[in-house]
Design a protein around this motif. Structure first.
Motif, PDB file in Angstrom:
ATOM      1  N   ILE A  44       0.851  -1.210   0.000  1.00  0.00           N
ATOM      2  CA  ILE A  44       0.000   0.000   0.000  1.00  0.00           C
ATOM      3  C   ILE A  44       0.882   1.254   0.000  1.00  0.00           C
ATOM      4  CG2 ILE A  44      -1.633   1.356   1.411  1.00  0.00           C
ATOM      5  CD1 ILE A  44      -3.144  -0.878   0.134  1.00  0.00           C
ATOM      6  N   ASP A  45       1.947   1.246   0.811  1.00  0.00           N
ATOM      7  CA  ASP A  45       2.850   2.414   0.847  1.00  0.00           C
ATOM      8  C   ASP A  45       3.479   2.653  -0.529  1.00  0.00           C
ATOM      9  OD1 ASP A  45       2.253   2.704   3.494  1.00  0.00           O
ATOM     10  OD2 ASP A  45       4.160   1.916   4.255  1.00  0.00           O
ATOM     11  N   GLU A  46       3.850   1.549  -1.184  1.00  0.00           N
ATOM     12  CA  GLU A  46       4.467   1.662  -2.517  1.00  0.00           C
ATOM     13  C   GLU A  46       3.463   2.255  -3.516  1.00  0.00           C
ATOM     14  OE1 GLU A  46       6.203  -2.039  -3.976  1.00  0.00           O
ATOM     15  OE2 GLU A  46       6.026  -1.271  -6.028  1.00  0.00           O
ATOM     16  N   ALA A  47       2.219   1.811  -3.428  1.00  0.00           N
ATOM     17  CA  ALA A  47       1.190   2.329  -4.340  1.00  0.00           C
ATOM     18  C   ALA A  47       0.963   3.826  -4.083  1.00  0.00           C
ATOM     19  CB  ALA A  47      -0.106   1.547  -4.161  1.00  0.00           C
ATOM     20  N   HIS A  69      -6.230  -3.994   9.676  1.00  0.00           N
ATOM     21  CA  HIS A  69      -4.933  -3.321   9.738  1.00  0.00           C
ATOM     22  C   HIS A  69      -5.023  -1.872   9.252  1.00  0.00           C
ATOM     23  CE1 HIS A  69      -0.596  -3.032   9.957  1.00  0.00           C
ATOM     24  NE2 HIS A  69      -0.585  -2.520   8.736  1.00  0.00           N
ATOM     25  N   PHE A  70      -5.910  -1.624   8.277  1.00  0.00           N
ATOM     26  CA  PHE A  70      -6.001  -0.268   7.720  1.00  0.00           C
ATOM     27  C   PHE A  70      -7.134   0.552   8.327  1.00  0.00           C
ATOM     28  CE2 PHE A  70      -3.613  -2.673   4.583  1.00  0.00           C
ATOM     29  CZ  PHE A  70      -2.493  -1.854   4.496  1.00  0.00           C
ATOM     30  N   ASP A  71      -7.778  -0.006   9.352  1.00  0.00           N
ATOM     31  CA  ASP A  71      -8.837   0.722  10.031  1.00  0.00           C
ATOM     32  C   ASP A  71      -8.225   1.583  11.149  1.00  0.00           C
ATOM     33  OD1 ASP A  71     -11.317   1.571  10.686  1.00  0.00           O
ATOM     34  OD2 ASP A  71     -12.064  -0.354  11.418  1.00  0.00           O
ATOM     35  N   VAL A  72      -9.022   2.487  11.699  1.00  0.00           N
ATOM     36  CA  VAL A  72      -8.567   3.276  12.849  1.00  0.00           C
ATOM     37  C   VAL A  72      -8.769   2.421  14.104  1.00  0.00           C
ATOM     38  CG1 VAL A  72      -9.003   5.352  14.231  1.00  0.00           C
ATOM     39  CG2 VAL A  72      -9.130   5.451  11.728  1.00  0.00           C
ATOM     40  N   ALA A  73      -7.678   2.180  14.872  1.00  0.00           N
ATOM     41  CA  ALA A  73      -7.783   1.400  16.108  1.00  0.00           C
ATOM     42  C   ALA A  73      -7.968   2.401  17.252  1.00  0.00           C
ATOM     43  CB  ALA A  73      -6.529   0.552  16.298  1.00  0.00           C
ATOM     44  N   TYR A  74      -9.220   2.808  17.447  1.00  0.00           N
ATOM     45  CA  TYR A  74      -9.514   3.947  18.315  1.00  0.00           C
ATOM     46  C   TYR A  74      -8.990   3.752  19.747  1.00  0.00           C
ATOM     47  CZ  TYR A  74     -12.113   7.277  21.089  1.00  0.00           C
ATOM     48  OH  TYR A  74     -12.434   8.248  21.984  1.00  0.00           O
ATOM     49  N   GLU A  75      -9.309   2.579  20.345  1.00  0.00           N
ATOM     50  CA  GLU A  75      -8.910   2.349  21.753  1.00  0.00           C
ATOM     51  C   GLU A  75      -7.380   2.330  21.882  1.00  0.00           C
ATOM     52  OE1 GLU A  75     -10.771   0.416  19.915  1.00  0.00           O
ATOM     53  OE2 GLU A  75     -12.672  -0.032  20.882  1.00  0.00           O
ATOM     54  N   ILE A  97      -6.374   4.761   5.973  1.00  0.00           N
ATOM     55  CA  ILE A  97      -6.712   5.149   4.609  1.00  0.00           C
ATOM     56  C   ILE A  97      -7.867   6.145   4.689  1.00  0.00           C
ATOM     57  CG2 ILE A  97      -7.637   4.202   2.430  1.00  0.00           C
ATOM     58  CD1 ILE A  97      -4.935   3.038   2.874  1.00  0.00           C
ATOM     59  N   GLU A  98      -7.855   7.083   3.783  1.00  0.00           N
ATOM     60  CA  GLU A  98      -8.943   8.077   3.749  1.00  0.00           C
ATOM     61  C   GLU A  98     -10.300   7.362   3.641  1.00  0.00           C
ATOM     62  OE1 GLU A  98     -10.602  11.541   0.895  1.00  0.00           O
ATOM     63  OE2 GLU A  98      -8.898  10.371   0.214  1.00  0.00           O
ATOM     64  N   PRO A  99     -11.297   7.814   4.401  1.00  0.00           N
ATOM     65  CA  PRO A  99     -12.593   7.129   4.338  1.00  0.00           C
ATOM     66  C   PRO A  99     -13.088   7.013   2.894  1.00  0.00           C
ATOM     67  CG  PRO A  99     -12.596   8.766   6.093  1.00  0.00           C
ATOM     68  CD  PRO A  99     -11.309   8.942   5.344  1.00  0.00           C
ATOM     69  N   GLY A 100     -13.491   5.816   2.535  1.00  0.00           N
ATOM     70  CA  GLY A 100     -14.026   5.585   1.192  1.00  0.00           C
ATOM     71  C   GLY A 100     -12.993   5.276   0.136  1.00  0.00           C
TER      72      GLY A 100
END
Ligand code: UTP
Length: 290
Positions: A44-47, A69-75, A97-100
């Motif tokens: 993903i970083d490379e892309a 892994h790419f979601d926000v881990a709020y806690e 990742i930006e939402p959407g």
């Protein structure tokens, strides 16, 4: 015709990872870490470094950790903030990742890479798109997909990253039939997936980085079975040749086949040695195995 900007990437992660069993029995191969980050994150970083803004993961059973892994881990983020661990907090935040901007599509049955890419047809639409296979881990400067994106701006049409392999190993790869070898760029008149060594048209092979035109989806939709009884991406790409430009790019840098145990171990060493925080300790312990 104007060259459309490259903004979309498809990352197939639905394979079974049989070469890495039992590690991959309950865990996605793409979550295996090299040093301290999973393979999918490198891809993903490379892309992103190539200007890609929209991502489509082709997933399957047992792959949900990739999406997490790419979601926000709020806690987790709140706890890190409370403990003042700002460095790692910043790093985690840079991951999301930006939402959407990321979607997932399920490939219910792993019928081959060509079938996996066809599953992304709604995402691809009428746009050019990149493909990154996360188990090919690249150590390149500039990043491999950025090199491909630049070549695409030059040539238009389809561009795949290629490398030379010893003749006896061509039967593991998609192989180029070369129209004209211009050095960095090679124009292609044919492609064959996993040919017998004595029938291979060259020893130039395709690695897991592609820029393709959306028309490939139409050919893949025919679901023709190729090498190994799978729907092969290479066979779909071969049908584009003659109707659109098709080039191979000799990329600059190194590839590690992290779907293979030895390749994965080598990647650990190479990436650790590339990290200033790790290199001295790794160099020191490697002396014990010389
Ligand atoms: P591989 O050839 O490495 O297959 O797939 P695999 O199943 O992952 O691993 P082994 O060979 O059994 O150990 C190359 C890429 O294509 C994806 C894989 O996830 C990997 O990124 N793939 C392959 C799919 O998404 N679907 C498929 O049906 C096949």
């Amino acid at each position: 015709m104007p060259i459309k900007p490259l903004k979309k990437a498809v990352l197939p992660v639905a394979g079974l990872g049989t070469r890495f069993l039992p590690a991959t029995k309950a865990m996605a191969k793409e979550m295996l870490p090299v040093v301290d980050r999973p393979l999918i994150q490198y891809a993903i970083d490379e892309a992103r470094a190539a200007g890609i803004e929209q991502f489509c993961l082709i997933t399957g059973r047992g792959k949900t950790a990739i999406v997490e892994h790419f979601d926000v881990a709020y806690e987790l983020e709140r706890t890190l903030a409370e403990r003042g661990k700002t460095d790692i907090l910043e790093e985690l935040r840079s991951l999301s990742i930006e939402p959407g901007a990321m979607m997932t599509v399920r490939q219910q049955v792993p019928m081959g890479l060509g079938h996996a890419i066809w599953c992304a047809r709604a995402f691809v639409g009428d746009d050019p798109f990149a493909i990154l296979l996360p188990d090919d881990l690249m150590q390149c400067d500039p990043p491999c997909m950025a090199q491909l994106a630049e070549a695409y701006q030059e040539t238009g049409g389809n561009v795949v990253a290629i490398e030379e392999v010893p003749r006896e190993r061509v039967n593991r790869y998609g192989v180029l039939d070369v129209a004209e070898d211009k050095g960095r760029l090679v124009s292609v008149k044919g492609l064959v997936e996993k040919p017998p060594v004595d029938k291979a048209p060259s020893n130039l092979t395709i690695i897991g980085r592609y820029v393709l035109m959306p028309e490939v989806i139409g050919y893949l939709s025919k679901m023709e079975r190729g090498a190994g009884g799978e729907v092969q991406l290479t066979d779909g790409m071969a049908k584009l040749i003659g109707t659109q430009p098709f080039h191979g790019l000799r990329y600059t840098g190194r590839r590690f086949d992290c779907g293979d145990k030895a390749g994965f171990l080598e990647a650990q060493i190479a990436f650790a040695l590339g990290r200033p925080d790790m290199a001295p300790a790794v160099r020191e312990f490697l002396k014990r195995y010389a």
